[in-house]
Design a protein around this motif. Sequence first.
Motif, PDB file in Angstrom:
ATOM      1  N   ARG A  67       1.014  -1.123   0.160  1.00  0.00           N
ATOM      2  CA  ARG A  67       0.387  -0.056  -0.158  1.00  0.00           C
ATOM      3  C   ARG A  67       0.752   1.360  -0.141  1.00  0.00           C
ATOM      4  O   ARG A  67       1.608   1.243   0.989  1.00  0.00           O
ATOM      5  N   PRO A  68       0.190   2.665  -0.676  1.00  0.00           N
ATOM      6  CA  PRO A  68       1.232   3.748  -0.559  1.00  0.00           C
ATOM      7  C   PRO A  68       1.380   4.353   0.628  1.00  0.00           C
ATOM      8  O   PRO A  68      -0.037   4.134   1.393  1.00  0.00           O
ATOM      9  N   ALA A  69       2.032   5.188   1.443  1.00  0.00           N
ATOM     10  CA  ALA A  69       2.114   5.553   2.408  1.00  0.00           C
ATOM     11  C   ALA A  69       1.050   6.884   1.953  1.00  0.00           C
ATOM     12  O   ALA A  69       0.271   6.577   1.609  1.00  0.00           O
ATOM     13  N   ASN A  70       0.661   6.778   3.527  1.00  0.00           N
ATOM     14  CA  ASN A  70      -0.972   8.308   4.190  1.00  0.00           C
ATOM     15  C   ASN A  70       0.001   9.057   4.675  1.00  0.00           C
ATOM     16  O   ASN A  70       0.810   8.437   5.394  1.00  0.00           O
ATOM     17  N   ASP A  72      -1.376   8.734   8.173  1.00  0.00           N
ATOM     18  CA  ASP A  72      -1.392   7.752   9.636  1.00  0.00           C
ATOM     19  C   ASP A  72       0.081   6.829   8.692  1.00  0.00           C
ATOM     20  O   ASP A  72       0.456   6.480   9.841  1.00  0.00           O
ATOM     21  N   TYR A  73       0.660   6.137   8.045  1.00  0.00           N
ATOM     22  CA  TYR A  73       1.710   5.723   7.910  1.00  0.00           C
ATOM     23  C   TYR A  73       2.737   5.920   7.009  1.00  0.00           C
ATOM     24  O   TYR A  73       2.708   6.314   5.927  1.00  0.00           O
ATOM     25  N   PRO A  74       2.918   7.644   7.308  1.00  0.00           N
ATOM     26  CA  PRO A  74       3.762   8.633   6.008  1.00  0.00           C
ATOM     27  C   PRO A  74       5.218   7.510   5.532  1.00  0.00           C
ATOM     28  O   PRO A  74       5.422   8.329   4.432  1.00  0.00           O
ATOM     29  N   PHE A  75       5.490   6.911   6.109  1.00  0.00           N
ATOM     30  CA  PHE A  75       6.689   5.392   5.576  1.00  0.00           C
ATOM     31  C   PHE A  75       5.964   4.717   5.239  1.00  0.00           C
ATOM     32  O   PHE A  75       6.619   3.337   4.753  1.00  0.00           O
ATOM     33  N   GLY A  76       4.928   4.380   4.520  1.00  0.00           N
ATOM     34  CA  GLY A  76       4.169   3.187   4.335  1.00  0.00           C
ATOM     35  C   GLY A  76       4.506   2.084   5.753  1.00  0.00           C
ATOM     36  O   GLY A  76       4.458   2.268   6.388  1.00  0.00           O
ATOM     37  N   TYR A  77       3.844   0.837   4.541  1.00  0.00           N
ATOM     38  CA  TYR A  77       3.853  -0.467   5.652  1.00  0.00           C
ATOM     39  C   TYR A  77       5.125  -1.654   5.665  1.00  0.00           C
ATOM     40  O   TYR A  77       4.689  -2.237   6.098  1.00  0.00           O
ATOM     41  N   ALA A  78       6.172  -1.357   5.021  1.00  0.00           N
ATOM     42  CA  ALA A  78       7.234  -2.100   4.920  1.00  0.00           C
ATOM     43  C   ALA A  78       7.230  -2.999   6.214  1.00  0.00           C
ATOM     44  O   ALA A  78       7.715  -3.906   6.062  1.00  0.00           O
TER      45      ALA A  78
END
Length: 315
Positions: A67-70, A72-78
Amino acid sequence: MATHSELIQTERNAIKYSVWGNLVMGLLGLGFAAASHSYAVLLDSVYSLVSFTASLFSLKVTEMIMRPANKDYPFGYAIYEPMFNLGKGLVIFTVCLLALYSSIEALFHGGREIAAGIAFFYAVSTAVVCLVIARILYHYAKRCESPIVSVDAKNWILDGILSAVIGGALLVVYLLEESRFKAWLPYADPVAVILLVMLFLPIPYRIIRDNWAQVLGRNTDPEIRGLSEEAVRECFHGKPVQETEIRALRAGRFIYLQVFIVVARDEAWPRKVRDEDEYRETLRRRLGEKFRYLIIDVVFTTDEKWINQVPEVES
């Protein structure tokens, strides 16, 4: 070269293959464990069922990390990938310790009577199936560069070795059932489990160690830095660069690379933002040949303080 969507689909197909394989092997193992009264077979089946549950979760994780960063998760979900593999390693490690405790306890209480012939048939069949599935998953893992599938393949190898060694021990028990060593045979099953646990405990330990380091943000892969330094040297050869600083971090399959390029204050290069973008793209293409899941940030500056920033706290 395959697209990211094709790679993700390949990865999901591999995980589904592992999911159903673990479920079938786990349920068969429970049936054979009940028939043979062998804790070694029970350990094997529990291991398969643990892997089945983990594989179900991994399907969700592989979808989430892309998923792209957003906001809530500015650095993504990696980061969820090493967290998941860490949890999987901990569960496997715990199962091993419980099996070890149970078998040591059995040694002090007369061992276990087992139906060696039934257990032997299960163990040999399982070993062959597990090693075949492991070979298939390693092929998938190489194609899609998936740490999750790679860990799954290691688990299948582990399960295959476990079953093969159990089969060897049970064959010895079966052959000695009418011998003068019959009184010692109840100890064969717990001894086999203890030896197996000691044999493959290093595998979940390495999974825990490597993924814990990634969760903490510590780089454990010297190859990443070595290749990055070489690419930076070639990319900026002949340019008025005073200093470079490279920071690399792995989070599952993703490689995060931050490159600082320090240029003298009176230099006219780079002249435009477009020039900076061209060098970013050149560096990304060069390293992208080796690291498919690469996220790169190149910072041009004339002040070294931006390399090692520290909070400015007023006294």
